[in-house]
Write an enzyme that holds these catalytic residues in place. Sequence first.
Site, PDB file in Angstrom:
ATOM      1  N   GLU A 193     -10.786   8.720   4.043  1.00 33.71           N
ATOM      2  CA  GLU A 193     -12.157   8.732   3.534  1.00 33.71           C
ATOM      3  C   GLU A 193     -12.944   9.865   4.175  1.00 33.71           C
ATOM      4  O   GLU A 193     -13.489   9.688   5.283  1.00 33.71           O
ATOM      5  CB  GLU A 193     -12.860   7.422   3.896  1.00 33.71           C
ATOM      6  CG  GLU A 193     -12.070   6.193   3.529  1.00 33.71           C
ATOM      7  CD  GLU A 193     -12.996   5.052   3.194  1.00 33.71           C
ATOM      8  OE1 GLU A 193     -12.648   4.320   2.290  1.00 33.71           O
ATOM      9  OE2 GLU A 193     -14.065   4.932   3.814  1.00 33.71           O
TER      10      GLU A 193
ATOM     11  N   HIS B 206     -13.781   2.185   9.829  1.00 35.48           N
ATOM     12  CA  HIS B 206     -14.654   2.783   8.816  1.00 35.48           C
ATOM     13  C   HIS B 206     -15.684   3.689   9.503  1.00 35.48           C
ATOM     14  O   HIS B 206     -16.209   3.347  10.568  1.00 35.48           O
ATOM     15  CB  HIS B 206     -15.362   1.687   8.009  1.00 35.48           C
ATOM     16  CG  HIS B 206     -16.001   2.219   6.765  1.00 35.48           C
ATOM     17  ND1 HIS B 206     -17.178   2.931   6.801  1.00 35.48           N
ATOM     18  CD2 HIS B 206     -15.610   2.181   5.467  1.00 35.48           C
ATOM     19  CE1 HIS B 206     -17.484   3.299   5.563  1.00 35.48           C
ATOM     20  NE2 HIS B 206     -16.541   2.858   4.739  1.00 35.48           N
TER      21      HIS B 206
END
Length: 250
Positions: A168, A99
Site C-alpha cells: 500500500e 497499516h
Amino acid sequence: MTNNNIYFIANWKMYGVIESLKTIKNVISLSNNRSLNKVNIIYCPPYTLLREFVKKTKNSNISVGAQNCHQQSDYGSYTGHINSKMIKNIGCKYIILGHSENRIMGDTDEIINKKIKSSLKENLKIIFCIGETLKQKKNNQTNVILKKQIKKGLKGIKNISNILISYEPVWSIGTGIIPKVDELKKQIVFIKKILSQNFSSKKIKILYGGSVNQANIKNLKQIEQINGFLVGGASQNHKKFIDIIKKSIN
Ligand code: PGA
C-alpha cells in the site's frame, strides 16, 4: 491477477455503527454464489462491530478480521487496548497489521513484528501492510523502505503461509491516485524477490491497497502477480464493493 484464491479485504477503518451491518446483506449473498468459491471476502470493521459481523456472516463465505491489536500476547494493564487472543476469542480469522495509519501513530517495525508473532500464535491470518510515503518515493527510497519493513516486520518468522503481504503506497491511500500498472508490477516483483530469499515462493501472496475503486479495478486486475485487494473507502459502500469484486473476476 491470478484466478486462484483471490482476496478482497474490506477495511472499514473508523467508520460504521450497528445499523451499517444491514448494508452487507448483498455481499453475503454474493459470497455464497458457487462460482465465487475461489474468492475470499474478509470484512475488517472497527472493534465495536467485530462480534456482530462474526454473528451476521456465520453461514456465509465471508470471514472477519480486526484492524490492529496490542503487541502483548498476554492480558495486561493496557487501558483502551485489546490483544490477538481477544480477537481470536470472538471468532475473527484475520487481522490487519502494519497499516500506515497505525505506523504514523507509533507502530514501529519492531512493534509490528511482535504483533505479527502474537497473532500467529493465536492462529490468525495476517494482512501485513507495507508501503512507502510520497517523500520516500521522491527520494528513490521505495525499495530500501519496503525491504526494511519486510525484513524487520517478519524477523524470526519461518513460515508465511498465514501471512498476506499488502503493498500500500502511502501516497495512494485515500487520495484517488494509484501507481501506473508498470510501476506497480515492478514493485510487486521486487517484494516477491525479497520474500523469496527467505520463504517458499509458492506461499507468497501479495495484495494491493490504495484507492481501489470500480473504475480502476480493470487496470489493476491486469497485474497477474496480484492475489487480491485491500479496499478502504469503496468497501463501505456495498454496491461499490460488489462491483469491484465482480469486475475483478470477470
Ligand atoms: P483506500 O484505503 O482504499 O480508502 O485508499 C486503503 C487502505 O487504507 O487500506
